[in-house]
Structure formats: C-alpha cells, structure tokens
Design a protein around this motif. Structure first.
Motif, short mmCIF file in Angstrom:
data_model
loop_
_atom_site.label_atom_id
_atom_site.label_comp_id
_atom_site.label_asym_id
_atom_site.label_seq_id
_atom_site.Cartn_x
_atom_site.Cartn_y
_atom_site.Cartn_z
N GLN B 248 0.87 -1.56 0.17
CA GLN B 248 0.98 0.39 0.14
C GLN B 248 0.81 1.06 0.30
OE1 GLN B 248 -2.57 -0.01 4.03
NE2 GLN B 248 -4.15 -1.47 3.08
N GLY B 249 2.80 1.02 0.39
CA GLY B 249 3.01 2.15 -0.06
C GLY B 249 3.68 3.02 1.34
N ARG B 250 2.57 2.03 2.42
CA ARG B 250 3.26 2.40 3.59
C ARG B 250 4.65 2.20 4.44
NH1 ARG B 250 -0.78 4.77 2.17
NH2 ARG B 250 -2.94 3.95 2.39
N GLU B 251 4.78 3.19 5.51
CA GLU B 251 5.83 3.01 5.59
C GLU B 251 6.14 2.23 6.55
OE1 GLU B 251 9.70 4.64 6.09
OE2 GLU B 251 8.56 5.61 4.48
N VAL B 252 6.82 0.53 6.61
CA VAL B 252 6.63 -0.50 7.46
C VAL B 252 8.12 -0.20 8.38
CG1 VAL B 252 6.77 -2.67 7.72
CG2 VAL B 252 5.41 -1.65 6.05
N LEU B 253 7.55 -0.43 9.48
CA LEU B 253 8.54 -0.40 10.66
C LEU B 253 8.44 -1.55 11.81
CD1 LEU B 253 7.38 3.42 10.94
CD2 LEU B 253 9.84 2.66 10.23
N ALA B 254 9.44 -1.75 12.51
CA ALA B 254 9.52 -2.83 13.44
C ALA B 254 10.18 -2.71 14.64
CB ALA B 254 9.73 -4.32 12.98
N VAL B 255 10.06 -3.36 15.63
CA VAL B 255 10.96 -2.83 17.19
C VAL B 255 11.32 -4.30 17.04
CG1 VAL B 255 10.79 -2.90 19.53
CG2 VAL B 255 8.77 -1.71 17.81
N PRO B 256 12.83 -3.60 16.90
CA PRO B 256 13.53 -5.55 17.31
C PRO B 256 13.84 -5.78 18.45
CG PRO B 256 15.00 -3.42 17.75
CD PRO B 256 13.75 -3.06 17.49
N GLY B 257 13.93 -6.95 18.50
CA GLY B 257 14.34 -7.95 19.69
C GLY B 257 15.39 -9.05 19.14
N HIS B 258 15.72 -9.03 20.49
CA HIS B 258 16.96 -10.71 20.55
C HIS B 258 16.53 -11.58 20.18
CE1 HIS B 258 20.31 -12.60 21.85
NE2 HIS B 258 21.34 -12.01 22.49
N PRO B 259 17.93 -11.70 18.65
CA PRO B 259 17.29 -12.96 17.96
C PRO B 259 16.96 -14.49 18.87
CG PRO B 259 19.35 -12.11 17.76
CD PRO B 259 18.87 -11.39 19.33
N PHE B 260 17.15 -14.50 20.50
CA PHE B 260 16.73 -16.08 21.04
C PHE B 260 15.15 -15.64 21.24
CE2 PHE B 260 21.73 -16.99 22.66
CZ PHE B 260 22.19 -17.36 21.42
N ASP B 261 14.75 -14.55 21.09
CA ASP B 261 13.80 -14.21 21.52
C ASP B 261 12.32 -14.42 20.55
OD1 ASP B 261 10.73 -13.49 22.71
OD2 ASP B 261 11.38 -11.05 23.45
N ALA B 262 11.73 -15.75 20.31
CA ALA B 262 11.39 -16.11 18.69
C ALA B 262 9.86 -15.52 18.73
CB ALA B 262 10.44 -17.28 19.28
N ARG B 263 9.23 -14.40 19.97
CA ARG B 263 8.29 -13.15 19.49
C ARG B 263 8.96 -11.86 18.45
NH1 ARG B 263 5.11 -14.60 25.70
NH2 ARG B 263 7.50 -14.34 26.44
N ALA B 264 10.45 -11.96 18.51
CA ALA B 264 10.87 -11.02 17.94
C ALA B 264 11.06 -11.31 16.51
CB ALA B 264 11.99 -10.37 18.73
N ALA B 265 10.93 -12.38 16.17
CA ALA B 265 11.66 -13.19 14.70
C ALA B 265 10.92 -12.26 13.53
CB ALA B 265 11.60 -14.23 14.94
N GLY B 266 10.02 -12.07 14.02
CA GLY B 266 8.85 -11.52 13.13
C GLY B 266 9.14 -10.15 12.56
N CYS B 267 9.47 -9.16 13.39
CA CYS B 267 10.16 -8.28 13.98
C CYS B 267 11.55 -7.93 13.07
CB CYS B 267 10.22 -7.77 14.86
SG CYS B 267 8.30 -7.44 15.01
N ASN B 268 12.57 -9.24 13.56
CA ASN B 268 14.35 -8.69 13.73
C ASN B 268 14.23 -9.54 11.46
OD1 ASN B 268 14.81 -8.39 15.70
ND2 ASN B 268 15.08 -10.13 15.96
N ARG B 269 13.20 -9.94 11.70
CA ARG B 269 12.86 -10.33 9.92
C ARG B 269 12.49 -9.19 9.14
NH1 ARG B 269 12.89 -14.76 6.53
NH2 ARG B 269 12.50 -15.56 7.83
N LEU B 270 11.92 -8.66 9.26
CA LEU B 270 11.40 -7.37 8.97
C LEU B 270 12.47 -6.44 9.28
CD1 LEU B 270 7.87 -6.04 9.40
CD2 LEU B 270 8.38 -7.21 7.00
N ILE B 271 13.24 -6.30 9.58
CA ILE B 271 14.18 -5.04 9.46
C ILE B 271 15.34 -5.61 8.54
CG2 ILE B 271 15.91 -3.85 11.25
CD1 ILE B 271 13.64 -4.38 13.42
N ARG B 272 15.80 -7.16 9.07
CA ARG B 272 16.43 -7.24 7.18
C ARG B 272 16.08 -7.00 5.97
NH1 ARG B 272 20.71 -10.70 7.86
NH2 ARG B 272 19.88 -11.63 6.04
N GLU B 273 14.74 -7.32 5.82
CA GLU B 273 14.28 -6.97 4.35
C GLU B 273 14.29 -5.35 4.83
OE1 GLU B 273 11.14 -9.44 4.20
OE2 GLU B 273 11.89 -11.46 4.36
N GLY B 274 14.94 -4.87 5.04
CA GLY B 274 14.31 -3.06 5.08
C GLY B 274 13.45 -2.20 5.99
N ALA B 275 12.59 -3.29 6.79
CA ALA B 275 11.99 -2.10 7.54
C ALA B 275 12.42 -1.46 8.18
CB ALA B 275 10.95 -3.16 8.39
#
Lengths: 365, 365
Positions: B248-275
């Motif tokens: 949709q052209g929206r600015e996508v952002l994410a709150v990072p977390g430690h890689p050992f925290d599975a609940r941050a995995a989606g956020c970290n992936r998004l950041i890796r992809e450019g969020a």
C-alpha cells in the motif's frame, strides 16, 4: 598460511624493516612511499634525515638501533615471529589498509581464513544473553569455516575466542606480545597461541592503555571481511570500531536487542544506520555474498617514485590547519602532480610539521 | 473530521450505495468503474445484470433490497454511522487504496489525524516486555499528535488502544459493528467508541472469522501512514499485514528484539528486509519525514467511461488461469485500449468468471 621455514625474514631484513617502522614519524603511508622510492628499507632508512630536513626539520634522528635489537630479542624470548608489511606471510586483507601495521608480532600461526574471517566485538560487561549469543555465533561461524577475530577483552571477546578455539581464532592485542591483558585471560591467550594466533603491532613490553585500543581495533576489522557487534551500548568503543570498519569497506553487522535493553542500544543504532541485522551465522554469510559497497583501490597503496619539487611544501602549509583535511582534497587544490604533493607531505610528516589521521586525513601538527 | 449534521448521506443515497456495494461480485474496482460510467449508484445498480450478461452470465441478480434495509436498521440500532467511499467524511488515506472499503460502519467519531496516523500491530500472546513497549510507544505517539490505529485484538492491540485512548485511537474490527471480539474487550470497545472511533466494513451481525482478518488488516494499514510491528513471531499474521502495508506504500517499521526471543523473529526479519527499526515514537516520526518510496497514483483510481468492445473478453479468458496475473500485465499483453480491457474485466468479474485479489492480481474463478 605462513610457512615458518621459508617465509620468515632473515635477521638483517627484520632489523632494517623494524628500524624504519619505529623511526619517529614514519607511518604506513610514509613507509610505503619510502620503500617505493628507494627500493630497500636500508636505503630508505638512510634517506630519512634528508627528507625531514626538506620538510623543514634539522637534526632528524632515526630510531636507536639498540632499541630495535632489544625489541627483536624480547619478541624472540616469548617465541613471537614477525610479519612484515611487504613480505610473504603478512595477512592479505590487512595489507590492503592504507594504515596497515608495518610489522606484526605473532605467537602461534595464522589460521587458514580463506572461507572468511569474522570480527566479533562487543561489551566487556556483557549480559548472560550477550555472552550466549557470542558463543553460539562464534561456534556457528567456526563450523562454516570462518576464523573468528577478536580483542581478548573480557565479555564478548572472551566468549567468542573460547567458542572458536577449535575451529580457528585470532586475538589482536593492544599491548606487547608478552603483555597479556586482562590478566584473567592469561590461560586463554596461551590456548589461542597454541591453537590459533595471538598478535599485535605493539613492541614487546608495552602495557596496553586506553589510547591504544582504537588503533588495535583497526587491525581486528582489518583482518576480517565482516564485523559483528554482539552487544554494545550507546557511545561504546565497539561503535567506534564499527564505524572504522565501515571506512575500511568491511561488512558491518549487528545483533539486535529490545529497545528497553540499554546494552543493545549501540547495535540497534547501527542497524538503523544500515548495518546488517544478524540473527545467526548464516546471516553473516549471506551479507558477505553481496558485493561490498566500498573498497580500497590499489592506487591508494602503490606509488611510483617522484622527484622532489619546490614550492609544494609552502602551498601545503598554507592550506593546512589543525582541522583535518583529506589528502585527496589537498591534491585537488594544489595545481601540481599528485606524486609531488604526496612526496612533500611525506617530508612534512617526517619533519613533524603534519600529522596523519584515519581515513587519509591530515592536520598541521 | 466528519461533520455528522452535514456529511452523513441521506437515506436514499445510503440505500442505493449499500445495494451496489453488497451486490454479488461487486468489488471496489468494479464499484468505482460503474460509478464513473453511470454517474450515479442508482443507474449503476440498474446496469449490473446487463454487464454480467456481457461477461457471460445470464440471470445476474443484484442484492436483495430487504437485506440492505435490514443492514441499515441494525447499524442504526447500535448508533453506527456510514462512511461512503465517494462521499465527504470518508478517510482520505483509505480512499487512496485500490481496494478501499466501499462502505464503513463507524461508532464514535474519527479522531483528527492530520499530524499522522500510526498503525500498531503485533502478537496476541505478547510478552510483558512487548506489552510495555506497545503502551510506551502508543502513549508517545499520542503525545506527538498521532492517532493510533489497531485491531482490538488481545495483546499488542489492546495495549496500544488503551494507551492512546485519551489522545486518539481507531479500532478496526473484522466482524460487524455490533459484534465485539474478543468479548473481554467489550468495555474497551465502548471506551473507544466514546473517545475515538470503532469501525468495520463488515455488515452488522457478522461474527469475525479467521478469513476476515487479512481484509480487515488492509484497513488498519490503509488508515495509517506508517505501521509498527511491535512483537511478532515468524509466520505470524502481523507479518502478512506488514507486507500488505508495504504494497500500500505505507512506511513499515518494527521493534527489534534479541534473536533468542522467538517473539521478535518476525520483527527482526522485517528489519533485515528493509523495514525501519523503531526504538521510540521519534523513530516513527523520523521515518515519516523521509519520502515514501512507493505510492499509488491517481490514475489507478479514476477511469473515464469506455464503450464496450468485442473480442477482449475472449482474449482475456485465453490469458487467464487460476495463477494470479496482474491487471497491468493483462493490459500490456492485449493489444487494445486499457479502458476496454478494464471494462471487459469488470463484466467478467460481475459474471463470476474472474476473481480479484490484493495488489491488482486477477485469476480465473
């Protein structure tokens, strides 16, 4: 890999190399230019006073040869071998740096790092989570054939070295090869010397001080093709190392953490600024598979000899100030061949008129 | 801001708009094309069977008018007001979407979001850390004048709405306006209706099901200029929402977390992809200050009427399959004016021959 039987320099080569390297105001740039100009370290050494005089200084004295002899003896006492900038056996990645160490003292032997060398840096007062991450990452990198390079400090460095002992690790120290710091890592240092490499550009006997760390850190990243920040607060030394690594054209990566965790603040800031986010060793490998955006060209490292020239020194003195200026910028501003400008800068450096700083910056001393 | 006295549609306008919107196979693309072609909802409604027949279907029947009357009465019973796609008071950002809801039922009133609207999404089973982050971020965003948009779900959504109640929050539901889900958020929903806006495109009485959530999520991001993923595991619904927001052209952002925290995995992936990496509300504001790389042009939203054309339907049928193809791609492949191709696609959609999917993708039904 270094072949100790054939690649070690003979005593004369070592002595003159070390004498030139330890002479006052001889940095890597000047060292390379002198070798390129004179063809041998012995002749370059002999020409030093003349250059310094041309730069405006009378009575320049090269290093005291007795001190050089002493350094060689002290290094031999602890079984350290010398790696010389312009000789076989010197690490190739490091050699590419404009400010590569002119000489390295090494205990142990350089692990094979054709598959990659990853620097791991981070907090000395790391959290349990950070230490676990460092161990996991170092072990994974080792399994993938990467050498792990770090600084033998407490915290992240220690965890990384220990986890990579079996697969290959390099510890770069800020003090002398015979001066292990911190003392609690004496045993780890011995194991690294036995299974990997322990190295430093400092002379034996030098106790590491805070001011030595930034220069040491350039060797850690210089030996590596990527650098991973594992846990680092805002305004930490690791952040400075990361920025320096970026200037070296290294792949800079960081392990993220939750924003409420102050020990992740430096890592998160780096990621915001474009560093790759690392969750595991495969993220490091993936980052390396992409072409690096920066790199240092060969031209910056090799010069042809250039005749001395009049007037360039005065023009340079007029342009220089205590505010750092890039060497490139000076060459652009002075309407003379680049080689003449660089030659004049060498003379001025030897005479103490100017000082060189990371990134090719120059100030009036 | 919606002025309820002057901006609400009269009853006739509402009834014909709703009838067109609820007629079988009328999506936003077709709805807009019909209005552009016929100038009024009443005439568009009357023309539906003819278009369906042209697309190959006999006996097309628009919606049952009694059902339309029932929907209007049920919405009125809970004090919901309608926002119509082509009328004043409809949220402007949402209107820009190719698949903007044709009608929204709303309780409360749309908070002023000139300063920005930020969607906050994340895990239902969020950690204490994640909930605290959601509350902190929503409160900070509110202080900066941002409206916080979310989905009234448990976990991150609830924390975000609650922290932004005083400053302005919008809850977008997947079910009917009279069907609050989850039941434990009944009280929160009432407070949102009193202080902000509770809205949905679903008809009253519809119980939310899993399949409704992706469509609901496009409204959450569609109302917002940025979307922040607060805590999200790999393969979570929030990740899908984030990808849709990107389309949709929206600015996508994410709150990072430690890689050992599975609940941050989606956020970290998004950041890796450019969020963008978010540590606090100021990071959101900073991201919005940069020009967005994507955007939907006006041309995609407005069409001039186009005469029906022979043969285009057959050509389209030959090109289409159950594998999604972009409408743009079809237009490129068929050597006819774009308007003719789009008109034929509308006929085929109404006849049930094709189905439309997010991102302008079309399949053979």
């Amino acid at each position: 890999m270094l072949d100790l039987d054939t690649d070690l320099p003979d005593r004369d080569t070592l002595i003159t190399h070390l004498a030139l390297a330890r002479s006052p105001r001889v940095g890597t740039v000047t060292f390379r230019r002198l070798i390129a100009t004179y063809g041998s370290t012995a002749q370059a050494l002999a020409a030093l006073p003349e250059h310094a005089a041309r730069g405006g200084m009378k009575g320049y004295r090269p290093v005291d040869m007795a001190a050089v002899e002493r350094e060689v003896a002290m290094a031999a006492d602890v079984g350290a071998v010398p790696l010389l900038l312009d000789q076989a056996g010197y690490p190739e990645r490091l050699r590419q740096l404009p400010d590569a160490p002119m000489l390295i003292w090494m205990r142990g032997s350089m692990p094979d790092h054709d598959r990659g060398a990853t620097a791991m840096v981070g907090a000395r007062n790391a959290s349990a989570l950070g230490l676990r991450m460092a161990r996991t990452l170092a072990a994974e990198l080792g399994e993938l054939g990467h050498v792990v390079v770090s600084g033998l400090a407490r915290g992240i460095d220690t965890a990384a070295h220990e986890a990579a002992l079996e697969t290959g690790t390099i510890a770069v120290m800020a003090g002398g090869i015979d001066t292990i710091y911190p003392p609690q890592n004496l045993d780890l240092a011995e194991r690294i010397a036995a299974q990997g490499a322990l190295l430093t550009e400092a002379p034996p006997g030098l106790a590491p001080m805070a001011k030595h760390f930034p220069r040491r850190n350039r060797i850690i990243s210089g030996l590596s093709d990527s650098i991973v920040l594992v846990e680092a607060a805002e305004r930490s030394g690791s952040l400075i190392t990361a920025r320096m690594a970026l200037e070296q054209g290294r792949e800079v990566l960081a392990v993220p953490g939750h924003p409420f965790d102050a020990r992740a603040a430096g890592c998160n800031r780096l990621i915001r600024e474009g560093a790759g986010l690392v969750r595991s060793a495969s993220d490091v490998v993936e980052a390396l598979a992409m072409p690096s955006p920066m790199g240092i060209s060969e031209e910056q490292l090799v010069w042809a000899p250039e005749p001395p020239s009049d007037g360039v020194g005065d023009a340079l003195a007029a342009l220089l100030s205590p505010t750092p200026v890039a060497e490139d910028e000076l060459i652009r501003q002075i309407d003379r061949p680049a080689g003449q400008v660089m030659a004049a800068l060498m003379d001025m450096e030897l005479s103490g008129a100017i000082a060189r700083h990371p990134g090719g910056m120059i100030t009036l001393a």
